[in-house]
Design a protein around this motif. Structure first.
Motif, PDB file in Angstrom:
ATOM      1  N   GLU A   1      -3.698  11.787  21.732  1.00  0.00           N
ATOM      2  CA  GLU A   1      -3.598  12.555  20.319  1.00  0.00           C
ATOM      3  C   GLU A   1      -3.349  11.105  19.414  1.00  0.00           C
ATOM      4  N   GLN A   2      -4.722  11.011  18.774  1.00  0.00           N
ATOM      5  CA  GLN A   2      -4.404   9.733  17.786  1.00  0.00           C
ATOM      6  C   GLN A   2      -4.065  10.327  16.388  1.00  0.00           C
ATOM      7  N   LEU A   3      -2.809  10.021  16.034  1.00  0.00           N
ATOM      8  CA  LEU A   3      -2.202  10.439  14.745  1.00  0.00           C
ATOM      9  C   LEU A   3      -2.395   9.466  13.547  1.00  0.00           C
ATOM     10  N   GLY A   4      -2.821   8.350  14.189  1.00  0.00           N
ATOM     11  CA  GLY A   4      -3.047   7.470  12.890  1.00  0.00           C
ATOM     12  C   GLY A   4      -2.052   6.392  13.246  1.00  0.00           C
ATOM     13  N   SER A   5      -0.893   6.711  12.585  1.00  0.00           N
ATOM     14  CA  SER A   5       0.124   5.939  12.611  1.00  0.00           C
ATOM     15  C   SER A   5       0.891   5.605  13.863  1.00  0.00           C
ATOM     16  N   SER A   6       0.514   6.657  14.916  1.00  0.00           N
ATOM     17  CA  SER A   6       0.942   6.248  16.212  1.00  0.00           C
ATOM     18  C   SER A   6      -0.149   6.952  17.344  1.00  0.00           C
ATOM     19  N   THR A   7      -0.025   6.530  18.456  1.00  0.00           N
ATOM     20  CA  THR A   7      -0.884   7.672  19.347  1.00  0.00           C
ATOM     21  C   THR A   7      -0.163   8.223  20.254  1.00  0.00           C
ATOM     22  N   LEU A   8      -0.327   9.382  20.357  1.00  0.00           N
ATOM     23  CA  LEU A   8       0.697  10.067  21.628  1.00  0.00           C
ATOM     24  C   LEU A   8      -0.172  10.383  22.854  1.00  0.00           C
ATOM     25  N   LEU A   9       0.400   9.670  23.941  1.00  0.00           N
ATOM     26  CA  LEU A   9      -0.201  10.034  25.176  1.00  0.00           C
ATOM     27  C   LEU A   9       0.264  11.026  26.102  1.00  0.00           C
ATOM     28  N   TYR A  10      -0.207  11.743  26.761  1.00  0.00           N
ATOM     29  CA  TYR A  10       0.527  12.471  27.862  1.00  0.00           C
ATOM     30  C   TYR A  10      -0.082  12.015  28.963  1.00  0.00           C
ATOM     31  N   VAL A  11       1.004  11.538  29.905  1.00  0.00           N
ATOM     32  CA  VAL A  11       0.693  10.802  30.959  1.00  0.00           C
ATOM     33  C   VAL A  11       1.184  11.635  32.307  1.00  0.00           C
ATOM     34  N   LYS A  12       0.440  12.065  33.029  1.00  0.00           N
ATOM     35  CA  LYS A  12       0.901  12.607  34.254  1.00  0.00           C
ATOM     36  C   LYS A  12       1.641  11.650  35.296  1.00  0.00           C
ATOM     37  N   VAL A  13       2.946  12.064  35.228  1.00  0.00           N
ATOM     38  CA  VAL A  13       3.518  10.986  36.315  1.00  0.00           C
ATOM     39  C   VAL A  13       4.426  12.079  37.185  1.00  0.00           C
ATOM     40  N   GLN A  14       4.115  11.952  38.646  1.00  0.00           N
ATOM     41  CA  GLN A  14       4.619  12.633  39.617  1.00  0.00           C
ATOM     42  C   GLN A  14       4.691  14.148  39.139  1.00  0.00           C
ATOM     43  N   ASP A  15       3.429  14.614  38.984  1.00  0.00           N
ATOM     44  CA  ASP A  15       3.195  16.038  38.648  1.00  0.00           C
ATOM     45  C   ASP A  15       3.958  16.397  37.321  1.00  0.00           C
ATOM     46  N   ASN A  16       4.551  15.598  36.656  1.00  0.00           N
ATOM     47  CA  ASN A  16       5.205  15.959  35.339  1.00  0.00           C
ATOM     48  C   ASN A  16       4.388  15.376  34.140  1.00  0.00           C
ATOM     49  N   LEU A  17       4.180  16.023  33.000  1.00  0.00           N
ATOM     50  CA  LEU A  17       3.495  15.349  31.930  1.00  0.00           C
ATOM     51  C   LEU A  17       4.548  14.595  30.912  1.00  0.00           C
ATOM     52  N   VAL A  18       4.240  13.394  30.678  1.00  0.00           N
ATOM     53  CA  VAL A  18       5.265  12.844  29.851  1.00  0.00           C
ATOM     54  C   VAL A  18       4.620  12.166  28.692  1.00  0.00           C
ATOM     55  N   SER A  19       5.231  12.583  27.655  1.00  0.00           N
ATOM     56  CA  SER A  19       4.673  11.936  26.359  1.00  0.00           C
ATOM     57  C   SER A  19       5.180  10.595  26.093  1.00  0.00           C
ATOM     58  N   VAL A  20       4.347   9.782  25.661  1.00  0.00           N
ATOM     59  CA  VAL A  20       4.485   8.395  25.305  1.00  0.00           C
ATOM     60  C   VAL A  20       4.058   8.063  24.003  1.00  0.00           C
ATOM     61  N   GLN A  21       4.864   7.560  23.196  1.00  0.00           N
ATOM     62  CA  GLN A  21       4.365   7.208  21.832  1.00  0.00           C
ATOM     63  C   GLN A  21       4.087   5.520  21.937  1.00  0.00           C
ATOM     64  N   THR A  22       2.791   5.352  21.343  1.00  0.00           N
ATOM     65  CA  THR A  22       2.401   4.003  21.445  1.00  0.00           C
ATOM     66  C   THR A  22       1.941   3.838  20.152  1.00  0.00           C
ATOM     67  N   PRO A  23       1.628   2.533  19.823  1.00  0.00           N
ATOM     68  CA  PRO A  23       1.181   2.061  18.377  1.00  0.00           C
ATOM     69  C   PRO A  23      -0.102   2.605  18.061  1.00  0.00           C
ATOM     70  N   GLY A  24      -0.293   2.908  16.830  1.00  0.00           N
ATOM     71  CA  GLY A  24      -1.544   3.624  16.396  1.00  0.00           C
ATOM     72  C   GLY A  24      -2.797   2.944  16.810  1.00  0.00           C
ATOM     73  N   ASN A  25      -2.824   1.565  17.060  1.00  0.00           N
ATOM     74  CA  ASN A  25      -4.117   1.017  17.534  1.00  0.00           C
ATOM     75  C   ASN A  25      -4.331   1.073  19.006  1.00  0.00           C
ATOM     76  N   THR A  26      -3.493   1.723  19.836  1.00  0.00           N
ATOM     77  CA  THR A  26      -3.823   1.837  21.232  1.00  0.00           C
ATOM     78  C   THR A  26      -5.074   2.483  21.589  1.00  0.00           C
ATOM     79  N   ARG A  27      -6.187   1.953  22.372  1.00  0.00           N
ATOM     80  CA  ARG A  27      -7.101   2.620  22.447  1.00  0.00           C
ATOM     81  C   ARG A  27      -7.149   2.681  24.163  1.00  0.00           C
TER      82      ARG A  27
END
Lengths: 285, 360, 318
Positions: B300-326
């Motif tokens: 999810e690219q929000l502009g100021s940050s990018t939110l990732l949902y990463v599947k880890v051990q069958d769980n979705l973990v949200s990760v907030q990363t800088p907005g320029n993460t591609r």
């Protein structure tokens, strides 16, 4: 395309039908009224002609002069009708809207508020002939027979269901936050009702008043039972032109016109919430 | 201005508790938010303070005066409703003057107070208009003005911003803060929007199912939540919760992987049991190969940050990363949880075992 | 920021019921006060006579014979009614009148509503004119139609004669009198059905119609499967109003046929009116009026329950 064409033909057909129906219904409704008004202006000797004379040879006001002759009581009947209608309307709208506000805001135990509201509703539906006789006897015992008061009291009770239910639906529609806000602003129930609620429901209140006035003005059964002479109202006066010796067409037409014309004018103003009023709030425009 | 104390306040509707055994004190000149999801009892609490509802039991004390059974009109409080409840048939001026008129205030005083309040709110040009001629934001101000004119002991605000559009809401949020600071008012502010509660309040009271969960400053609510509910309700995007088992050496087993517990957490009592690990998206970092492996599911690219949902051990973990993460969906990534930023909650009732807290 | 908690004197007892009552008495008491005048009128002017009338119906009392009520006779007045052929004829007259009038009013009223629904100014004016028959006094409607239907000098027969038909003596002919009454009632009350259906039609939700149109339904299918079912609650209501009101028709009978010729148009209300207020057979009139009342209440309650069920059903479905 063929479909396009048939569709257009169907549309034209529908519109033609619609216009024809509207014209026909307007004729069916207005011709009898027109006939009544014309008859009220017709010279007495032109009533029983065969074929009937639709447009009188000349217009005359003699039937109106006749019924409003100072030596006759018709003027009294007119005054009775006016007094009864006005007083009934004022009382019914006042106590009816107060009761409706109370029923809308008050939480009584045992669902008593709903039960009382339902009781008002039932008054609309049971035969008035059942209470007419006992009411007649009640008025006789109270020595109120043949007084305006006897008719007014009865008319107030007959018109209350309309006022209560019409206003109830309007009060129920007002957001309760308005009440609460006024409450916090320091208003008691009376101040809330007068300063906040009533100004917001003025058109409904007017409709209730007009509806009440119409019902009272037109009412026949109770008036005829408790007000046979002194407090006689116009609807009774009309029926009194039908005598054993025959019908006095001219005066009867004139009298009917007198009853009908003000009502027609009032009905124009009552349009807005008429449906809601007549169905006691059940159907909203 | 004044204080408000609620003592063992309970409101019951038939068998349902709307508010249960509530003890809360709003200090003089304090801006207190009552925060929680709908149906949590916050509005009922407000209505009881206002006198619009009667408590089933308990006491309400305003400024050292018990008012539990005092009618609303005599409590000297003002309320701003979610729907504003402006009187449609009165001009803005008369709306604001109404309460004072009812209280038979001299006209001159009324005029002064209305004009002063109008000036504070910047609605002087609107005074002769009717509510229906106003925009949502203007109505909102008039509703506030109506309260301010009264100069009440306590302001009660019931979701006052929720009928405004998003941009206006943020703007009014800041304005409200300035206005109430200036008025030095005691305010109880009901909201379901945690951003409003966090940004405006001196303290926040978090409710759930009619029970008060925690009362504290916004930062403490955020960094030292009393339980898992508070932790999850406050914070956007919300905190990640992962079920972990405490191993014999005090480590946390998350599926196949082991996460080291924060050094200051005392987990001896929980060895062998399941507890909940909480970590906020901003405290999850993408790292090299030394982290826990996962696959990106949503970006999810929000502009100021990018939110990732990463599947880890069958769980979705949200990760907030800088907005320029591609990053692309399907990419393999490694994540690492900042150990000092971890929250730990008991498995059963979700009570906090360990929170990061704030440095004092 | 935190101010020291000031010790507050605790109110005695957590909460007594009495305290709550006292606090709300001002507010509630005032609202109860608002209700009382209307309630008094209802009880004294409608409730009391109702009970009084129930009492009359079980005694033997005719004002013509005695000025005070006679002894208790149980249900004798009621059983008498069911063997009184004039009364029974009047029942069947009333039912015929009621069913026929209601049927045509529903049909014509709905059709007119369908034709005149719309916000167009001309349509609004049309509707305003069309409702005139129902707002004027029924007594006036009676006299009006008395003139229209007069055998020789009436406009109706004149109209018929221009197309070569010799019209009957509408109000005087035993087989036509009731038909005439039905025509008058239909003329007077179809507009009522119309304006209610107009209101209902204009407040129908638009989504189902759009959905059906998108689904490819024809006009008739939309009407049959969407319009009619959506109008059912209103239909129940209108039916209730018209059935009950036609059962209670008095004014137009009084002013046109006066029950005649013979007993041909003695509707129940007219018959009871005659018994009570002309012959002063108080008990008998009371008993028969209670029979009518029970019939009306059964209809009202039946229809209200039907409507309530329908509402509950539709709410459940939603």
């Amino acid at each position: 395309m063929l479909d396009e064409k048939t569709n257009r033909l169907v549309d034209i057909g529908r519109n033609t039908l619609r216009i024809a129906v509207i014209i026909l219904s307007l004729v069916v409704v207005s011709v009898p009224f027109a006939y009544l008004f014309l008859n009220s202006l017709k010279p007495p000797n032109e009533f029983l002609t065969v074929p009937p004379l639709i447009i009188p040879s000349h217009f005359t006001l003699e039937h109106y002069q006749n019924i409003f002759d100072p030596t006759k009581d018709t003027v009294n009947y007119l005054i009775n009708s006016l007094v009864i209608t006005v007083v009934t309307t004022i009382i019914a709208v006042m106590i009816g809207s107060l009761a409706a506000y109370s029923l809308s805001r008050l939480k009584l135990p045992f669902r008593l508020s709903s039960i009382i509201a339902f009781a008002f509703l039932l008054v609309r539906f049971y035969p008035k002939i059942t209470t007419t006789l006992p009411y007649f006897i009640l008025m006789k015992d109270l020595h109120l027979l043949d007084t305006q008061a006897a008719v007014i009291i009865a008319h107030v009770s007959l018109t209350l269901p309309f006022v209560v239910w019409l206003m109830l639906t309007f009060f129920d529609e007002l957001p309760k936050e308005l009440d609460q806000s006024a409450m916090l602003d320091g208003c008691g129930p009376w101040q809330r009702f007068v300063q906040v609620i009533l100004p917001l429901t003025t058109p409904a209140l007017l409709t209730a008043a007009i509806l009440t006035a119409l019902l009272s003005w037109n009412e026949f059964l109770i008036a005829s039972s408790v007000a046979p002479s002194n407090a006689k109202t116009l609807p009774l006066a009309v029926s009194s032109f039908i005598t054993d010796k025959g019908v006095q067409w001219g005066p009867m037409s004139a009298m009917s016109s007198v009853i009908v014309i003000p009502v027609m004018l009032f009905a124009l103003f009552a349009q807005r919430y008429l449906v809601r009023g007549l169905t006691l709030g059940a159907v909203k425009e | 201005m004044a204080t408000v104390q609620l003592r063992n306040l309970t409101k019951r509707f038939k068998d349902v508790y709307a508010v249960r055994d509530l003890n809360l004190e709003i200090h003089d000149q304090e801006f207190m938010s009552l925060l929680g999801p709908s149906g949590c009892g916050k509005t009922t609490t407000l209505n009881m303070i206002a006198g619009l509802e009667t408590p089933s039991s308990g006491q309400i004390i305003i400024d050292d005066r018990p008012v539990t059974h005092v009618p609303a009109a005599q409590r000297d409080i003002a309320m701003v409703f979610q729907t504003y409840a402006l009187y449609p048939h009165m001009t803005v001026y008369r709306n604001m003057a109404f309460a004072l008129k009812i209280r038979k205030t001299p006209n001159q005083v009324i005029d002064e107070q209305v004009r002063e309040a109008a000036q504070i709110l910047g609605i002087t040009p609107l005074l002769e208009r009717y509510p229906r001629q106003l925009s949502g934001g203007q109505r909102q101000r008039v509703a506030l003005g109506r309260a301010i004119v009264r100069n009440p002991k306590v302001f009660l605000l019931d979701e006052p911003l929720s009928n405004l559009d998003a941009v206006l809401r943020v703007q009014m949020r800041a304005e409200l803060k300035i206005i109430f600071n200036r008025l030095q008012a005691t305010v109880a502010y009901v909201t379901h929007d945690q951003a409003e509660a966090m940004t405006m309040s001196d303290r926040v009271a978090v409710f759930r199912n009619g029970v008060l969960q925690q009362v504290d400053t916004p930062l403490n609510i955020y960094h030292a939540p009393a339980n898992q509910f508070v932790a999850g309700f406050v914070g956007s995007p919300p905190m990640n919760f992962l079920d972990v088992t405490v191993s014999a050496d005090g480590g946390l087993c998350f599926g196949d992987v082991r996460i080291s517990a924060p050094p200051d957490a005392d987990l001896r009592a929980f060895i062998g049991t399941k507890i909940t690990l909480g970590v906020r998206p901003e405290d999850v970092h993408l790292t090299g190969e030394d982290g826990i492996s996962g696959v990106v599911q949503v970006v999810e690219q929000l502009g100021s940050s990018t939110l990732l949902y990463v599947k880890v051990q069958d769980n979705l973990v949200s990760v907030q990363t800088p907005g320029n993460t591609r990053l692309n969906v399907g990419q393999k990534q490694f994540v690492r949880f900042a150990p000092e930023r971890l929250y730990l909650f008991e498995g059963g009732d979700g009570k906090s075992i360990r929170t990061p807290g704030i440095e004092s | 920021m935190a101010s020291p908690a000031v010790p507050i004197p605790i109110e005695e007892a957590p909460i007594s019921r009495w305290q709550v009552v006292r606090a709300q008495l001002g507010e509630k008491g005032m609202l109860v006060l608002f209700l009382i005048p209307a309630l008094l009128v209802l009880i004294i002017v409608q409730g009391y006579p109702l009970v009084y009338s129930a009492y009359f119906s079980t005694v033997d009392w005719s004002l013509a014979k005695s000025s005070t009520p006679g002894g208790f006779v149980g249900l004798a007045n009621y059983t008498k009614a069911f063997t009184d052929t004039v009364f029974l004829d009047s029942v069947s007259t009333t039912i015929t009148f009621s069913l026929a009038a209601t049927f045509f009013e529903m049909l014509i009223g709905f059709f007119l509503a369908y034709m005149t629904v719309g916000e167009n100014l001309l349509l609004q004016i049309t509707r305003t004119i069309l409702i005139m028959p129902m707002v004027v006094a029924p007594v006036a409607v009676g006299t009006l139609w008395r003139m229209m239907l007069s055998a020789r000098a009436g406009l109706v027969n004149y109209g018929l004669s221009t197309i070569g038909i010799v019209g009957p003596d509408w109000l005087g002919n035993p087989s036509m009198a009731l038909v005439s009454l039905i025509i008058i009632d239909v003329w007077e009350w179809s507009p009522f059905v119309m304006i209610i259906y107009v209101a209902a039609l204009s407040s129908l939700p638009t989504e189902p119609f759009r959905a059906a149109a998108v689904d490819g339904a024809s006009r008739w299918q939309i009407f049959r499967h969407i319009t009619l079912p959506l109008l059912l609650p209103v239909t129940i209501l209108v039916l209730m109003f018209r059935l009950i009101d036609t059962l209670l028709t008095l004014d137009i009978v009084y002013t046109t046929t006066y029950g005649g010729p013979g007993f041909k148009t003695h509707t129940l209300t007219f018959w009871i009116y005659q018994q009570g207020l002309r012959y002063f057979n108080i008990s008998y009139a009371a008993a028969t009026s209670w029979i009518l009342l029970i019939a009306c209440m059964s209809i009202a309650i039946g229809f209200l329950v039907w409507r309530g069920r329908l509402n509950a059903q539709q709410n459940k479905g939603a």
